[in-house]
Design a protein around this motif. Structure first.
Motif, PDB file in Angstrom:
ATOM      1  N   GLN A  30       0.919  -1.259  -0.122  1.00  0.00           N
ATOM      2  CA  GLN A  30      -0.044   0.178   0.011  1.00  0.00           C
ATOM      3  C   GLN A  30       0.886   1.178   0.123  1.00  0.00           C
ATOM      4  N   LYS A  31       1.866   1.223   0.807  1.00  0.00           N
ATOM      5  CA  LYS A  31       2.691   2.381   0.659  1.00  0.00           C
ATOM      6  C   LYS A  31       3.284   2.681  -0.551  1.00  0.00           C
ATOM      7  N   GLY A  32       3.966   1.440  -1.344  1.00  0.00           N
ATOM      8  CA  GLY A  32       4.654   1.449  -2.510  1.00  0.00           C
ATOM      9  C   GLY A  32       3.940   1.776  -4.011  1.00  0.00           C
ATOM     10  N   LYS A  33       2.633   1.525  -3.597  1.00  0.00           N
ATOM     11  CA  LYS A  33       2.078   1.442  -5.010  1.00  0.00           C
ATOM     12  C   LYS A  33       2.003   2.731  -5.920  1.00  0.00           C
ATOM     13  N   ASP A  34       1.789   4.034  -4.997  1.00  0.00           N
ATOM     14  CA  ASP A  34       1.686   5.254  -5.750  1.00  0.00           C
ATOM     15  C   ASP A  34       2.943   5.941  -5.848  1.00  0.00           C
ATOM     16  N   ILE A  35       4.146   5.276  -5.475  1.00  0.00           N
ATOM     17  CA  ILE A  35       5.452   6.167  -5.334  1.00  0.00           C
ATOM     18  C   ILE A  35       6.110   6.044  -6.707  1.00  0.00           C
ATOM     19  N   LYS A  36       6.461   7.330  -7.248  1.00  0.00           N
ATOM     20  CA  LYS A  36       7.235   7.325  -8.552  1.00  0.00           C
ATOM     21  C   LYS A  36       8.439   7.167  -8.333  1.00  0.00           C
ATOM     22  N   GLY A  37       8.855   5.880  -7.988  1.00  0.00           N
ATOM     23  CA  GLY A  37      10.366   5.361  -8.036  1.00  0.00           C
ATOM     24  C   GLY A  37      11.358   5.832  -9.041  1.00  0.00           C
ATOM     25  N   VAL A  38      12.584   6.227  -8.507  1.00  0.00           N
ATOM     26  CA  VAL A  38      13.748   6.472  -9.293  1.00  0.00           C
ATOM     27  C   VAL A  38      14.646   5.719  -9.414  1.00  0.00           C
ATOM     28  N   SER A  39      14.999   5.074 -10.622  1.00  0.00           N
ATOM     29  CA  SER A  39      16.089   4.122 -10.882  1.00  0.00           C
ATOM     30  C   SER A  39      17.457   4.865 -11.284  1.00  0.00           C
ATOM     31  N   GLU A  40      18.603   4.630 -10.859  1.00  0.00           N
ATOM     32  CA  GLU A  40      19.745   5.159 -11.504  1.00  0.00           C
ATOM     33  C   GLU A  40      20.499   4.097 -11.869  1.00  0.00           C
ATOM     34  N   ILE A  41      21.170   4.171 -13.015  1.00  0.00           N
ATOM     35  CA  ILE A  41      21.822   2.931 -13.640  1.00  0.00           C
ATOM     36  C   ILE A  41      23.319   3.448 -14.099  1.00  0.00           C
ATOM     37  N   VAL A  42      24.171   2.755 -13.407  1.00  0.00           N
ATOM     38  CA  VAL A  42      25.720   3.461 -14.036  1.00  0.00           C
ATOM     39  C   VAL A  42      26.099   1.988 -14.624  1.00  0.00           C
ATOM     40  N   GLN A  43      26.404   2.306 -15.969  1.00  0.00           N
ATOM     41  CA  GLN A  43      26.803   0.980 -16.829  1.00  0.00           C
ATOM     42  C   GLN A  43      28.341   1.411 -17.298  1.00  0.00           C
ATOM     43  N   GLU A  44      29.400   0.598 -16.986  1.00  0.00           N
ATOM     44  CA  GLU A  44      30.821   0.672 -17.356  1.00  0.00           C
ATOM     45  C   GLU A  44      31.094  -0.590 -18.147  1.00  0.00           C
ATOM     46  N   GLY A  45      31.039  -0.600 -19.404  1.00  0.00           N
ATOM     47  CA  GLY A  45      31.323  -1.807 -20.186  1.00  0.00           C
ATOM     48  C   GLY A  45      30.325  -2.852 -19.613  1.00  0.00           C
ATOM     49  N   LYS A  46      30.800  -3.968 -19.016  1.00  0.00           N
ATOM     50  CA  LYS A  46      29.942  -5.229 -18.487  1.00  0.00           C
ATOM     51  C   LYS A  46      29.530  -4.934 -17.141  1.00  0.00           C
ATOM     52  N   LYS A  47      30.196  -3.957 -16.486  1.00  0.00           N
ATOM     53  CA  LYS A  47      29.703  -3.686 -15.195  1.00  0.00           C
ATOM     54  C   LYS A  47      28.580  -2.897 -14.811  1.00  0.00           C
ATOM     55  N   VAL A  48      27.531  -3.268 -13.996  1.00  0.00           N
ATOM     56  CA  VAL A  48      26.503  -2.378 -13.845  1.00  0.00           C
ATOM     57  C   VAL A  48      25.929  -2.396 -12.573  1.00  0.00           C
ATOM     58  N   LYS A  49      25.901  -0.855 -12.107  1.00  0.00           N
ATOM     59  CA  LYS A  49      25.507  -0.616 -10.725  1.00  0.00           C
ATOM     60  C   LYS A  49      24.119  -0.193 -10.925  1.00  0.00           C
ATOM     61  N   LEU A  50      22.934  -0.756 -10.049  1.00  0.00           N
ATOM     62  CA  LEU A  50      21.656  -0.132 -10.150  1.00  0.00           C
ATOM     63  C   LEU A  50      21.249   0.355  -8.711  1.00  0.00           C
ATOM     64  N   THR A  51      20.616   1.503  -8.596  1.00  0.00           N
ATOM     65  CA  THR A  51      20.120   2.014  -7.311  1.00  0.00           C
ATOM     66  C   THR A  51      18.727   2.173  -7.693  1.00  0.00           C
ATOM     67  N   ILE A  52      17.810   1.686  -6.928  1.00  0.00           N
ATOM     68  CA  ILE A  52      16.197   1.921  -7.115  1.00  0.00           C
ATOM     69  C   ILE A  52      15.792   2.638  -5.630  1.00  0.00           C
ATOM     70  N   THR A  53      15.192   3.838  -5.607  1.00  0.00           N
ATOM     71  CA  THR A  53      14.700   4.428  -4.685  1.00  0.00           C
ATOM     72  C   THR A  53      13.407   4.448  -4.697  1.00  0.00           C
ATOM     73  N   TYR A  54      12.577   3.966  -3.662  1.00  0.00           N
ATOM     74  CA  TYR A  54      11.062   3.881  -3.539  1.00  0.00           C
ATOM     75  C   TYR A  54      10.827   4.495  -2.205  1.00  0.00           C
ATOM     76  N   GLY A  55      10.787   5.962  -2.238  1.00  0.00           N
ATOM     77  CA  GLY A  55      10.313   6.537  -0.949  1.00  0.00           C
ATOM     78  C   GLY A  55      11.856   6.320   0.232  1.00  0.00           C
ATOM     79  N   PRO A  56      11.373   5.801   1.218  1.00  0.00           N
ATOM     80  CA  PRO A  56      12.524   5.360   2.138  1.00  0.00           C
ATOM     81  C   PRO A  56      13.329   4.091   1.850  1.00  0.00           C
ATOM     82  N   LYS A  57      12.695   3.306   0.856  1.00  0.00           N
ATOM     83  CA  LYS A  57      13.451   2.084   0.761  1.00  0.00           C
ATOM     84  C   LYS A  57      14.514   2.389  -0.588  1.00  0.00           C
ATOM     85  N   VAL A  58      15.822   1.806  -0.221  1.00  0.00           N
ATOM     86  CA  VAL A  58      16.623   1.869  -1.483  1.00  0.00           C
ATOM     87  C   VAL A  58      17.177   0.641  -1.525  1.00  0.00           C
TER      88      VAL A  58
END
Length: 127
Positions: A30-58
């Motif tokens: 219920q807390k998460g259904k209306d949050i417009k989460g933000v995803s940040e992707i950093v890709q360097e060649g085959k290495k990928v870092k993914l950070t997804i922020t949903y309100g207080p949850k990261v």
């Protein structure tokens, strides 16, 4: 194709039934259904870092395409999997019976997760 960038959720389909199916508690759904989460992707060649922020949850995940890695799921569980590239613009992985396909088209990322016949789809735009 490089996935690097910040993307904000625009719309999603089947959020509640999918989250229930994977065992996320009702209060978090219920807390998460209306949050417009933000995803940040950093890709360097085959290495990928993914950070997804949903309100207080990261959620932080790092992996190398084509190699086994440990990812944290939306329920907080750690799973071992391999993320592969399909073609130029799709990252695909499977864990715990869920197939996840992340596809980049221009400034739009579409993530589709399938569990049995239940399909959860998120569409995010570059910000």
């Amino acid at each position: 194709m490089n996935f690097s960038g910040k993307y904000q959720l625009q719309n999603q389909e089947n959020f509640e039934p999918f989250m229930k199916a994977i065992g996320l508690p009702e209060d978090l759904i219920q807390k998460g259904k209306d949050i417009k989460g933000v995803s940040e992707i950093v890709q360097e060649g085959k290495k990928v870092k993914l950070t997804i922020t949903y309100g207080p949850k990261v959620l932080h995940n790092e992996f190398t395409l084509g190699e086994e890695c440990e990812l944290e799921t939306m329920t907080g569980e750690k799973v071992k999997t391999v993320v592969k590239m399909e073609g130029d613009n799709k990252m695909v992985t499977t864990f715990k019976g869920i197939k996840s396909v992340t596809e980049l088209n221009g400034d739009t990322i579409t993530n589709t997760m399938t569990l049995g016949d239940l399909v959860y789809k998120r569409v995010s735009k570059r910000i």
